[in-house]
Design a protein around this motif. Structure first.
Motif, PDB file in Angstrom:
ATOM      1  N   ILE A   9      10.258  25.613-121.470  1.00  0.00           N
ATOM      2  CA  ILE A   9      10.644  26.985-121.112  1.00  0.00           C
ATOM      3  C   ILE A   9      12.049  27.286-121.639  1.00  0.00           C
ATOM      4  N   LEU A  10      12.961  26.329-121.455  1.00  0.00           N
ATOM      5  CA  LEU A  10      14.333  26.531-121.923  1.00  0.00           C
ATOM      6  C   LEU A  10      14.371  26.635-123.452  1.00  0.00           C
ATOM      7  N   THR A  11      13.604  25.763-124.120  1.00  0.00           N
ATOM      8  CA  THR A  11      13.540  25.798-125.582  1.00  0.00           C
ATOM      9  C   THR A  11      13.054  27.165-126.053  1.00  0.00           C
ATOM     10  N   ASP A  12      12.034  27.682-125.373  1.00  0.00           N
ATOM     11  CA  ASP A  12      11.491  29.004-125.689  1.00  0.00           C
ATOM     12  C   ASP A  12      12.548  30.090-125.559  1.00  0.00           C
ATOM     13  N   CYS A  13      13.355  30.000-124.502  1.00  0.00           N
ATOM     14  CA  CYS A  13      14.414  30.998-124.295  1.00  0.00           C
ATOM     15  C   CYS A  13      15.393  30.983-125.458  1.00  0.00           C
ATOM     16  N   PHE A  14      15.749  29.795-125.912  1.00  0.00           N
ATOM     17  CA  PHE A  14      16.682  29.705-127.040  1.00  0.00           C
ATOM     18  C   PHE A  14      16.029  30.217-128.323  1.00  0.00           C
ATOM     19  N   ARG A  15      14.728  29.900-128.492  1.00  0.00           N
ATOM     20  CA  ARG A  15      14.051  30.285-129.736  1.00  0.00           C
ATOM     21  C   ARG A  15      13.952  31.797-129.864  1.00  0.00           C
ATOM     22  N   ARG A  16      13.916  32.489-128.738  1.00  0.00           N
ATOM     23  CA  ARG A  16      13.795  33.946-128.793  1.00  0.00           C
ATOM     24  C   ARG A  16      15.093  34.622-129.246  1.00  0.00           C
ATOM     25  N   LEU A  17      16.190  33.875-129.278  1.00  0.00           N
ATOM     26  CA  LEU A  17      17.460  34.462-129.723  1.00  0.00           C
ATOM     27  C   LEU A  17      17.441  34.608-131.249  1.00  0.00           C
ATOM     28  N   ASN A  45      25.637  31.677-115.074  1.00  0.00           N
ATOM     29  CA  ASN A  45      26.363  32.792-114.464  1.00  0.00           C
ATOM     30  C   ASN A  45      26.915  33.742-115.514  1.00  0.00           C
ATOM     31  N   ALA A  46      27.353  33.173-116.644  1.00  0.00           N
ATOM     32  CA  ALA A  46      27.898  34.007-117.721  1.00  0.00           C
ATOM     33  C   ALA A  46      26.826  34.960-118.229  1.00  0.00           C
ATOM     34  N   LEU A  47      25.599  34.456-118.354  1.00  0.00           N
ATOM     35  CA  LEU A  47      24.485  35.298-118.811  1.00  0.00           C
ATOM     36  C   LEU A  47      24.258  36.441-117.826  1.00  0.00           C
ATOM     37  N   LEU A  48      24.130  36.085-116.541  1.00  0.00           N
ATOM     38  CA  LEU A  48      23.829  37.100-115.532  1.00  0.00           C
ATOM     39  C   LEU A  48      24.973  38.098-115.377  1.00  0.00           C
ATOM     40  N   ASN A  49      26.201  37.568-115.379  1.00  0.00           N
ATOM     41  CA  ASN A  49      27.375  38.421-115.204  1.00  0.00           C
ATOM     42  C   ASN A  49      27.543  39.407-116.341  1.00  0.00           C
ATOM     43  N   ALA A  50      27.434  38.897-117.573  1.00  0.00           N
ATOM     44  CA  ALA A  50      27.610  39.764-118.735  1.00  0.00           C
ATOM     45  C   ALA A  50      26.583  40.886-118.676  1.00  0.00           C
ATOM     46  N   LYS A  51      25.327  40.499-118.386  1.00  0.00           N
ATOM     47  CA  LYS A  51      24.251  41.495-118.349  1.00  0.00           C
ATOM     48  C   LYS A  51      24.492  42.519-117.234  1.00  0.00           C
ATOM     49  N   LYS A  52      24.980  42.044-116.079  1.00  0.00           N
ATOM     50  CA  LYS A  52      25.143  42.927-114.927  1.00  0.00           C
ATOM     51  C   LYS A  52      26.363  43.837-115.067  1.00  0.00           C
ATOM     52  N   LYS A  53      27.466  43.246-115.541  1.00  0.00           N
ATOM     53  CA  LYS A  53      28.733  43.997-115.509  1.00  0.00           C
ATOM     54  C   LYS A  53      28.971  44.904-116.710  1.00  0.00           C
TER      55      LYS A  53
ATOM     56  N   ALA B  38      15.078  41.191-116.836  1.00  0.00           N
ATOM     57  CA  ALA B  38      14.173  40.114-116.433  1.00  0.00           C
ATOM     58  C   ALA B  38      14.274  38.919-117.384  1.00  0.00           C
ATOM     59  N   LYS B  39      14.446  39.193-118.668  1.00  0.00           N
ATOM     60  CA  LYS B  39      14.523  38.119-119.656  1.00  0.00           C
ATOM     61  C   LYS B  39      15.822  37.330-119.503  1.00  0.00           C
ATOM     62  N   VAL B  40      16.903  38.039-119.185  1.00  0.00           N
ATOM     63  CA  VAL B  40      18.188  37.362-118.996  1.00  0.00           C
ATOM     64  C   VAL B  40      18.115  36.461-117.763  1.00  0.00           C
ATOM     65  N   GLU B  41      17.487  36.987-116.694  1.00  0.00           N
ATOM     66  CA  GLU B  41      17.317  36.165-115.489  1.00  0.00           C
ATOM     67  C   GLU B  41      16.468  34.936-115.784  1.00  0.00           C
ATOM     68  N   GLU B  42      15.433  35.135-116.584  1.00  0.00           N
ATOM     69  CA  GLU B  42      14.542  34.032-116.961  1.00  0.00           C
ATOM     70  C   GLU B  42      15.343  32.950-117.705  1.00  0.00           C
ATOM     71  N   PHE B  43      16.212  33.394-118.611  1.00  0.00           N
ATOM     72  CA  PHE B  43      17.045  32.483-119.395  1.00  0.00           C
ATOM     73  C   PHE B  43      17.976  31.692-118.460  1.00  0.00           C
ATOM     74  N   ALA B  46      16.033  29.267-116.484  1.00  0.00           N
ATOM     75  CA  ALA B  46      15.553  28.170-117.330  1.00  0.00           C
ATOM     76  C   ALA B  46      16.650  27.122-117.506  1.00  0.00           C
ATOM     77  N   LEU B  47      17.889  27.599-117.670  1.00  0.00           N
ATOM     78  CA  LEU B  47      19.027  26.676-117.809  1.00  0.00           C
ATOM     79  C   LEU B  47      19.174  25.832-116.549  1.00  0.00           C
ATOM     80  N   LEU B  48      19.220  26.514-115.403  1.00  0.00           N
ATOM     81  CA  LEU B  48      19.447  25.809-114.135  1.00  0.00           C
ATOM     82  C   LEU B  48      18.288  24.876-113.805  1.00  0.00           C
ATOM     83  N   ASN B  49      17.062  25.374-114.026  1.00  0.00           N
ATOM     84  CA  ASN B  49      15.875  24.588-113.711  1.00  0.00           C
ATOM     85  C   ASN B  49      15.773  23.328-114.554  1.00  0.00           C
ATOM     86  N   ALA B  50      15.970  23.503-115.870  1.00  0.00           N
ATOM     87  CA  ALA B  50      15.854  22.353-116.769  1.00  0.00           C
ATOM     88  C   ALA B  50      16.867  21.295-116.342  1.00  0.00           C
ATOM     89  N   LYS B  51      18.094  21.751-116.087  1.00  0.00           N
ATOM     90  CA  LYS B  51      19.154  20.811-115.720  1.00  0.00           C
ATOM     91  C   LYS B  51      18.842  20.125-114.390  1.00  0.00           C
TER      92      LYS B  51
END
Lengths: 198, 198
Positions: A9-17, A45-53, B38-43, B46-51
């Motif tokens: 799942i994580l690999t997929d997330c990176f591949r979509r970039l 958190n950086a991902l969520l924060n950037a997207k939210k703020k 939703a995609k950002v949350e998924e990402f 995915a980071l937290l889960n994998a780790k």
């Protein structure tokens, strides 16, 4: 087969970039597993924060995580010039050059009939509204030198000229450090057409 | 200057990943802003889960998010052969080749006196322990053809041979589809030394 669902799942997330292929994606995912817990949490958190703020500045439509962006709120900026660009990354590029001290306006796209993007789909109305109080004396059109960028620049210049505001376009030509031999024909034609007296 | 704190933090997170430079990092961060919430949350998840979920398999030390990894728990695998590799990505590479149907053992490193890594710092003891019940008939040493990889293979082979288990090493030579002209000298010497009768 060796299956690790949460790694896939994580690999997929990176591949979509953009610009990241499947080998690179796998390598990045494995790297995340080696990172300390705290760093992975920081990343998430950086991902969520950037997207939210981060949102568009209400004035210039550039990205900001404050109320108004740092350019619009900077009192030292020259408020009589607006540089019109296609994307927030263009703002960053021009800002890095450090020579420009005026304001920006981000269109978030260009007019492109092929893709069904008309003048109302990008922030042109908002630009015109900024010219109404008469404080702005010049608008520099810095859209890219593409068919769409040129069309958009022409369209905007026709809207602005009747308002008595000076309109200019970035200079296009041979890049500094470039080599005539390797410059494409269109750029060369442009450079000859726009030659300057010495 | 145009400053967006949360964007800078995210860009930094991307830049710290291997093989990602500052331009690419900026591009990825901007891309995240354009992704649906939703995609950002998924990402992020995915980071937290994998780790959180992925750990070493208690048997072979390969990565898994289950109790035991999918190779060790697969009844169809040939339990009489163990392929010894340096890293989990080596397992993935060999598994992709699909010809190998035995088990794996991941050392998580190689013996490297230069970097202060001794035999006790990688999973060698755990490999020897797996040979004790006599079910394993062959160990294939698939460490990389580097000084450290060869040293590690030699070290392990000396430990295993007295146990009466067959020990083999991967074949190294000219890659299929390779070109003699562009093959480095060491590989060529190896290919000549290990030539096969026809």
């Amino acid at each position: 087969m060796n299956k690790i669902v949460s790694l896939d799942i994580l690999t997929d997330c990176f591949r979509r970039l953009p610009g990241i292929g499947s080998k690179m994606a796998a390598r990045l995912a494995i790297h995340v597993l080696k990172m300390p817990d705290a760093k992975v949490e920081e990343f998430a958190n950086a991902l969520l924060n950037a997207k939210k703020k981060i949102h568009n500045c209400p004035i210039c439509k550039n990205l900001t995580d404050g109320q108004v962006c740092s350019v619009c709120s900077d009192v030292k900026r020259d408020k009589s010039v607006i540089c019109v660009v296609e994307t927030p990354t263009d703002v960053m590029a021009i800002d890095k050059a450090k020579d420009y001290k005026g304001l920006f306006h981000v269109l978030h796209g260009v007019i492109s009939p092929m893709e069904g993007i008309g003048p109302d789909d990008i922030y042109i109305k908002e630009l015109i509204a900024r010219l109404e109080d008469g404080e702005v004396k010049e608008v520099i059109l810095a859209t890219n030198p593409t068919v769409e960028g040129d069309t958009t620049a022409l369209y905007i210049s026709r809207l602005i000229k009747p308002l008595g505001v000076k309109v200019s376009r970035l200079a296009f030509g041979i890049p500094i450090g470039g080599d005539l031999e390797y410059t494409d024909e269109l750029t060369l034609s442009m450079a000859i057409e726009n030659r300057r007296d010495l």
